[in-house]
Write a protein that holds these residues in place. Structure first.
Motif, PDB file in Angstrom:
ATOM      1  N   GLY A 189      -3.757   1.972   4.319  1.00  0.00           N
ATOM      2  CA  GLY A 189      -3.982   3.298   3.750  1.00  0.00           C
ATOM      3  C   GLY A 189      -3.846   4.385   4.807  1.00  0.00           C
ATOM      4  N   HIS A 190      -4.445   4.148   5.989  1.00  0.00           N
ATOM      5  CA  HIS A 190      -4.314   5.137   7.066  1.00  0.00           C
ATOM      6  C   HIS A 190      -2.846   5.300   7.488  1.00  0.00           C
TER       7      HIS A 190
ATOM      8  N   ILE B 151       2.288   8.285   7.413  1.00  0.00           N
ATOM      9  CA  ILE B 151       3.713   8.351   7.076  1.00  0.00           C
ATOM     10  C   ILE B 151       3.961   9.427   6.025  1.00  0.00           C
ATOM     11  N   GLY B 152       3.051   9.522   5.032  1.00  0.00           N
ATOM     12  CA  GLY B 152       3.203  10.557   4.008  1.00  0.00           C
ATOM     13  C   GLY B 152       3.107  11.954   4.595  1.00  0.00           C
ATOM     14  N   ARG B 153       2.147  12.156   5.529  1.00  0.00           N
ATOM     15  CA  ARG B 153       2.056  13.468   6.174  1.00  0.00           C
ATOM     16  C   ARG B 153       3.326  13.780   6.970  1.00  0.00           C
ATOM     17  N   PHE B 154       3.861  12.755   7.676  1.00  0.00           N
ATOM     18  CA  PHE B 154       5.092  12.971   8.438  1.00  0.00           C
ATOM     19  C   PHE B 154       6.248  13.342   7.520  1.00  0.00           C
ATOM     20  N   LEU B 155       6.403  12.597   6.407  1.00  0.00           N
ATOM     21  CA  LEU B 155       7.480  12.926   5.472  1.00  0.00           C
ATOM     22  C   LEU B 155       7.266  14.302   4.839  1.00  0.00           C
TER      23      LEU B 155
ATOM     24  N   ARG C 259       0.823  -1.202   0.000  1.00  0.00           N
ATOM     25  CA  ARG C 259       0.000   0.000   0.000  1.00  0.00           C
ATOM     26  C   ARG C 259       0.865   1.262   0.000  1.00  0.00           C
ATOM     27  N   MET C 260       1.981   1.257   0.731  1.00  0.00           N
ATOM     28  CA  MET C 260       2.858   2.419   0.730  1.00  0.00           C
ATOM     29  C   MET C 260       3.472   2.647  -0.644  1.00  0.00           C
TER      30      MET C 260
END
Length: 363
Positions: A252-253, A258-262, A49-50
Motif C-alpha cells: 500500500g505504501h 507510485i501513484g503520487r509520482f504518476l 495491491r497496485m
C-alpha cells in the motif's frame, strides 16, 4: 529451540525502548521461515495491491462523474414518469372516487341497514326472545321430570348391578391375576440378571480388544506424528498470514508512492500546461471575443428589442384609437354618467378640527 527470554528478576533499564519480545513460542523454525516468506509474499502481493488501488481510483472517478449524475437523472425521470402521475391519479381520481363510493355505500347500504335493524329486527328479536323464554321455562320443567325418572331407572338398572359385579366378581379375579404377575416378574428379573452378567463379560473383553488394537495405536500416531506436523504447519501458516499482512501494508505504501509520482508526472506534463494555456491563451482570447463581439451584439439585440417593443406599443395604441373612432361613428358618443346625490357635506361644509360646528348645527 533458542531461549531468548530475559531473567525473571531483570527490569528494563531507563532510557531503553520497550521490553524485548518473547520468542520462546516461535523458535528457530519461525525465525528461519519468516524472512523468505515475507520477501516472496511481498513480490507476489505488490502487483495485486497496485491493481487494487488503480481499480479503487477508477471506481471513485466513475462514481463521481458518471454513476452519481446518471442516478440522479434516472431518479428524476422515475419521479416524472411514475411517482408524480401516480400521486396525481391517487389525489385527483382515486380519492374523490373512493369518497363518492363511500358516500353512495353509506346512503344505499348503511342507512337502510340501520333503519331495518332499529325498526324491524329489534322488535322481532324482542318478541322471539319473549316467546322462547316462556317455551324454555316449560321445556325446563318437563326436562327436570324426565331427568329424575331416568336417573332413578339408571341407578337401579345399571349402577347397582355394576357395583355388585365389581365387588364380588372382578375384584377376586384381579387379585389372582396380580399374584400370577408378581411371580412372572420375579422370574424375569432372575433371567435378566444372568443375561446382564454375560453381556458385561463380553463387553469387557471387546473394550480391551478395541483399546489395544485401535485406540492405543491411533493415540500414538496422533501424539508422535500428527501433533508435530500440525505444529509445523501452524507455524508456517501463522508466518504466511503475518507476511501477507505486512506485505499488503508495504505494498500500500509503495502503491501510494507510485501513484503520487504518476500524479506529479501527469500534473507537470498535462495539467500545468493545460492550465497555463487556459489562463494565458484561452482566457484573454475569450475576454477579447466577449468585449469585441459578444457585448456589441448583446447591446444591438437589446436596442432592437426596445425598438420592437416601442413599435408594438405604438401599433397597439393606434389600433385602440381606430377601434374607438369606429365605435363612435357607429354608436355615437357614450352617455355621460348622472351625478349621484350621496347626501354628504362638501369639503367647505364639513366639520374640521378648527371649527366647533357641523353640517347639521351650523348657522
Amino acid at each position: 529451540m533458542v531461549d531468548v527470554e530475559k531473567a525473571p528478576g531483570a527490569e528494563p533499564q531507563a532510557g531503553q525502548g520497550e521490553p524485548v519480545r518473547r520468542s520462546d513460542a516461535e523458535g528457530c523454525l519461525a525465525v528461519a521461515v519468516r524472512i523468505p516468506v515475507r520477501i516472496v509474499v511481498l513480490v507476489l502481493v505488490l502487483p495485486v495491491r497496485m491493481v487494487w488501488d488503480a481499480l479503487v481510483v477508477a471506481g471513485r472517478f466513475l462514481r463521481d462523474t458518471v454513476l452519481r449524475p446518471a442516478g440522479r437523472a434516472l431518479a428524476w425521470l422515475g419521479r416524472a414518469l411514475f411517482v408524480w402521475p401516480l400521486v396525481g391519479l391517487w389525489r385527483y381520481v382515486v380519492v374523490p372516487l373512493a369518497k363518492g363510493v363511500g358516500w353512495l355505500g353509506h346512503v344505499l347500504l348503511v342507512v337502510p341497514a340501520v333503519w331495518l335493524y332499529r325498526w324491524v329486527l329489534t322488535p322481532v328479536g324482542h318478541g322471539l326472545g319473549w316467546f322462547f323464554t316462556r317455551v324454555g321455562a316449560v321445556l325446563a320443567a318437563i326436562g327436570r321430570g324426565l331427568y329424575a325418572g331416568l336417573a332413578w331407572l339408571g341407578r337401579y338398572l345399571l349402577v347397582v348391578p355394576a357395583v355388585w359385579l365389581y365387588r364380588w366378581v372382578l375384584t377376586p379375579v384381579g387379585h389372582a391375576l396380580a399374584w400370577c404377575g408378581r411371580g412372572l416378574v420375579w422370574c424375569g428379573r432372575q433371567v435378566a440378571r444372568g443375561v446382564g452378567l454375560v453381556v458385561t463379560g463380553v463387553g469387557f473383553v471387546l473394550y480391551w480388544t478395541v483399546r489395544v488394537l485401535l485406540v492405543l495405536p491411533a493415540l500414538a500416531v496422533w501424539r508422535w506424528v500428527f501433533t508435530p506436523i500440525g505444529r509445523v504447519l501452524a507455524v508456517v501458516g501463522r508466518e504466511v498470514a503475518d507476511a501477507l499482512g505486512h506485505a499488503w501494508r508495504i505494498a500500500g505504501h509503495l502503491s501510494r508512492a507510485i501513484g503520487r509520482f504518476l500524479g506529479t508526472v501527469l500534473r507537470w506534463t498535462v495539467a500545468e500546461p493545460a492550465r497555463w494555456v487556459y489562463r494565458s491563451v484561452l482566457t484573454p482570447a475569450g475576454h477579447a471575443v466577449r468585449d469585441a463581439v459578444l457585448r456589441p451584439l448583446a447591446a444591438a439585440g437589446r436596442a432592437a428589442g426596445r425598438a420592437t417593443r416601442q413599435a408594438l406599443a405604438s401599433a397597439r395604441l393606434s389600433v385602440r384609437q381606430a377601434r374607438a373612432d369606429v365605435r363612435r361613428m357607429l354608436f355615437g358618443d357614450p352617455a355621460g354618467r348622472r351625478p349621484v346625490d350621496r347626501r354628504e357635506p362638501s369639503a367647505a361644509e364639513a366639520r374640521t378640527l378648527g371649527r366647533s360646528t357641523t353640517a347639521l348645527t351650523k348657522d
